[in-house]
Design an enzyme around this catalytic site. Structure first.
Site, PDB file in Angstrom:
ATOM      1  N   THR A 187     -13.406  69.067 108.019  1.00 22.86           N
ATOM      2  CA  THR A 187     -12.559  67.867 107.437  1.00 22.86           C
ATOM      3  C   THR A 187     -11.190  68.148 107.841  1.00 22.86           C
ATOM      4  O   THR A 187     -11.064  69.790 108.243  1.00 22.86           O
ATOM      5  CB  THR A 187     -12.287  67.819 105.848  1.00 22.86           C
ATOM      6  N   HIS A 200     -19.552  71.420  96.360  1.00 28.68           N
ATOM      7  CA  HIS A 200     -18.657  71.061  97.725  1.00 28.68           C
ATOM      8  C   HIS A 200     -18.560  72.213  98.926  1.00 28.68           C
ATOM      9  O   HIS A 200     -18.333  72.101  99.486  1.00 28.68           O
ATOM     10  CB  HIS A 200     -17.290  70.531  97.068  1.00 28.68           C
ATOM     11  N   TYR A 218      -2.915  62.412 100.692  1.00 25.25           N
ATOM     12  CA  TYR A 218      -4.167  63.261 101.252  1.00 25.25           C
ATOM     13  C   TYR A 218      -5.168  62.289 101.882  1.00 25.25           C
ATOM     14  O   TYR A 218      -5.820  61.981 101.099  1.00 25.25           O
ATOM     15  CB  TYR A 218      -4.951  64.842 100.877  1.00 25.25           C
TER      16      TYR A 218
END
EC number: 2.3.1.21
Length: 776
Positions: free
Chosen positions: A598, A473, A585
């Site tokens: 993000t 990630h 979230y």
């Protein structure tokens, strides 16, 4: 050692008569062709730098400017207002050139300077235009004149076909929101989650922070925003990902799945051949910048493409305090794992990419190789699944030199990692739902040692031809990997294709050297340091289910945003599951800005909570209907604010980082950043629907992907809106928490989706009863 002998281009022996030199012309030919490919790539990169360097103009526009200036000069007119004459006076070569030559050279210099100035002006104008975001907040069908003029200007400046990175220097920088606005939005977001006393306490802490420490931290942050390209991204990458010492398996890495209903071939080697070929074709497009820049759907507004740069040839290497992302310029091989053995598979020969059939042939060689793993080799990948500090220490102790370092380098420098799994996965058998859940768990963590979690992404090809991937990630977010995977699936199924017997197409050069088996010397590692992360993997509870009752088509007919609809269904499902609301979230992107990543959309709002409470209390339908639309509008507004740089959480996160650098404590920031996200959600975007013909081939529907739970007592929910009539959900939680159950929550989501649609359209319930096959 056959591979080593084949790599030797020449041999020599010393005899009494002198040196006897033996040249291998085949090897020299390979070296020449490989070097030729390398030079072609360098020339292509230089060409692309020039093209994107002058965007939105073109290199040929320089010639137009030169001709125009020369034409005006010969018409006895001076468009430079004396500057050309000044340049001519200061030419160092004035004595060696004729008068006409001096004039032409002066015109060329002036024209070039004028051309560069025009480019900078155009780029500045485009940057100003791309900084305008009010268009996102205007109602559909009620576009203002200002926005219409703006859109026309953007189209004019974007009329030339751009390369992948053409817009990078024209994208605006992420703005720093004001402290006051961020704190107001934060308090509004937590109000429905706190009791009266708790909200008053947080209001007091926020006020104290704003008056004292907040303004000081804000000044440092604004200074960074002036200096850095993006004031968030580097700190986000470092402190959220690379400095984390917990396992990245389950906690950070995420997965992507194959088609739901279709497996193009059941031959494992063939599926691997086409998949690997498609991935390298995508890499070629990235390297040549032939991919179109991603845009906001339905607009010409570009998104930042910076994350694409580290997609291939990238590895996260462990450190004792912080990890490091290493990226190599190129790699002509992949690392392959099969039954405890590691191989290096070259996919280029003589400067050309092997055909899919040749890659299948090489993969089959690996599958047929009967050799057992060496001591410690089979469980080696578990090092990448565990805590980062022990992995860094073991790497330093066992892999810093010798054969272990050479073999580890082969894995880390590979374009990507491939696992040839000996299991069969997918929606199959008598219980397809359970098998889908097992499929998700396999991609998320596998056996903990048969994936290389540090690679930018690892491809998994199963025994029955099903495939998927696991992505690290820190280097990029899910939309980047989703774009890659969409291309891969479409290219595999529709462009490369298979023969009637399920094999790859193309010819085979049987003289290909076999894949190289990697060697290891790690017996002590086997005895003392290989550990299993099975406790973490076994604790994950995954549930994947396709929701077929309706999709975005019916939702849009109700004049609602599909994403807002799903998010409200998740709020309703969570309240029914836990009897309360929680901090939610939802991942949004900030790629409207340069190097944007993000931002968080806090989906649990005053409006969403009011709607859920009214619906559960059985209030009149008209009132609930009104509250639903109000909550959906609020969610859309929150999403737009997050996309346009006015989010809450990244600003507070960066303020917290500054406070740590200054060595000061903030009770407010400490509490904000320690709040648990018990419901973490993300929509997997479908970005290239033109690649899939779902009208004529509706069976080619992707399952999307998912991730592990963020909180020990919470849920992770990912969803992908496929076509007009399906939404696929991925739910995860932990078995160790008695209050969570992925299957139960999945049922709550399905029921909430149905209840919301029934509220919007009471006839929907009757239509569903009349068509029970739709629910099967």
């Amino acid at each position: 050692m056959a591979e080593a002998h084949q790599a030797v281009a020449f041999q020599f022996t010393i005899t009494p008569e002198g040196i006897d030199l033996h040249l291998s012309y085949q090897a020299l030919s390979q070296i020449y062709l490989s070097g030729l490919r390398s030079w072609k790539k360098r020339i292509s990169r230089i060409k692309n730098r020039i093209i994107k360097g002058v965007y939105p103009a073109s290199p040929s526009s320089w010639l137009f400017v030169v001709i125009a200036i020369l034409a005006t000069m010969y018409m006895q007119s001076d468009p430079s207002m004396g500057l050309i004459a000044k340049i001519r006076e200061h030419l160092p070569l004035s004595l060696s050139l004729s008068a006409q030559g001096q004039t032409v050279l002066s015109v060329l210099l002036f024209s070039t300077l004028l051309w560069l100035s025009l480019i900078l002006a155009l780029r500045f104008c485009l940057k100003l235009l791309l900084s305008y975001h009010r268009w996102m907040f205007e109602l559909h069908g009620r576009i203002s004149t200002k926005t219409k003029v703006w859109a026309t200007l953007v189209r004019l400046l974007s009329s030339r076909k751009p390369l992948l990175y053409s817009y990078q220097t024209s994208l605006p920088h992420l703005p720093v929101p004001s402290i006051k606005d961020t704190l107001e939005r934060y308090l509004e977001s937590v109000k429905p989650l706190l009791d009266v006393d708790g909200f008053q306490r947080m209001t007091r802490l926020a006020a104290e922070f704003e008056k004292s420490l907040g303004n000081r931290l804000q000044k440092y942050l604004k200074l960074k925003a002036l200096w850095a390209t993006n004031y968030v991204s580097d700190w986000w990458e470092e402190y959220v990902y690379l400095r984390s010492r917990s396992p990245i398996m389950v906690n950070s890495n995420y997965y992507g799945m194959d088609f739901l209903y279709v497996t193009p071939t059941s031959t494992q080697a063939a599926r691997a051949g086409n998949t690997i070929t498609a991935l390298f074709l995508y890499r070629r497009k990235v390297n040549r910048e032939e991919l179109n820049p991603s845009r906001i759907p339905g607009t010409v507004i570009p998104l930042c493409a910076a994350q694409c740069e580290r997609m291939f040839n990238t590895t996260r290497t462990p450190g004792e305090e912080t990890d490091v992302l290493q990226h190599w310029q190129d790699s002509e091989f992949v690392a392959v794992y099969h039954r405890g053995r590691y191989f290096r598979l070259w996919v280029y020969r003589a400067g050309r990419l092997l055909s899919p059939r040749e890659i299948q042939y090489q993969i089959q060689r690996i599958l047929d190789d009967p050799s057992p793993p060496s001591p410690g080799e089979d469980k080696l990948g578990a090092l990448t699944a565990g805590n980062r500090t022990p992995w860094a220490q073991m790497r330093k102790q066992f892999f810093s030199s010798g054969v272990n370092k050479r073999s580890l380098d082969c894995i880390e420098k590979a374009a990507f990692f491939v696992t040839l799994d000996d299991q069969e996965e997918g929606m199959m058998g008598e219980n397809p739902s359970v098998n889908l859940d097992r499929y998700a768990k396999s991609l998320l963590h596998g056996k903990c040692y048969d994936r290389w979690f540090d690679k930018s992404f690892s491809v998994v090809v199963y025994k029955n031809g099903k495939n998927g991937l696991n992505a690290e990630h820190s280097w990029a977010d899910a939309p980047i990997v989703a774009h890659l995977w969409e291309f891969t699936l479409a290219t595999d199924a529709f462009h490369l294709g298979y023969t009637a017997d399920g094999n790859c197409k193309g010819e085979i050069e049987h003289s290909l050297p076999p894949p190289q088996r990697l060697s290891w010397d790690i017996p002590l590692l086997k005895e003392c340091h290989i550990f299993s992360c099975s406790a973490l993997a076994d604790d994950v509870d995954c549930h994947v289910f396709p929701f077929r009752e309706f999709g975005k088509g019916r939702i849009k007919k109700m004049k609602l945003s599909p994403d807002s609809f799903v998010q409200l269904a998740l709020q309703l499902a969570y309240y029914r599951d836990r009897g309360t609301f929680c901090l939610t979230y939802e991942a949004s992107m900030t790629r409207l800005f340069r190097e944007g990543r993000t931002e968080t959309v806090r989906s649990s709002s005053n409006e969403s909570c009011a709607f859920v409470l009214a619906l559960e209390a059985g209030e009149v339908i008209e009132h609930c209907h009104k509250l639903l639309r109000k909550a959906a509008e609020k969610h859309q507004n929150l999403y737009r604010l997050a996309m346009t740089g006015s989010g809450i959480d990244r600003h507070l996160f960066c303020l917290y980082v500054v406070s740590k650098y200054l060595g000061v404590e903030s009770p407010f920031l400490k509490e904000v950043l320690s709040e648990p996200w018990r419901l973490s959600t993300s929509q997997t975007p479908v970005q290239q629907m033109e690649l899939f013909d779902l009208v004529n081939h509706p069976e080619f529907i992707s399952l999307g992907g998912g991730f592990g739970p963020v909180a020990d007592d919470g849920y992770g929910v990912s969803y992908i809106i496929m076509g007009e009539e399906m939404i696929n959900f991925h739910v995860s939680c932990k078995h160790s928490c008695t209050e969570t159950d992925s299957h139960k929550f999945g049922s709550q989501i399905s029921q909430a989706m149905m209840d919301l649609m029934t509220l919007l359209n009471p006839d929907f319930k009757e239509a569903t009863k009349a068509n029970p096959d739709k629910q099967s």
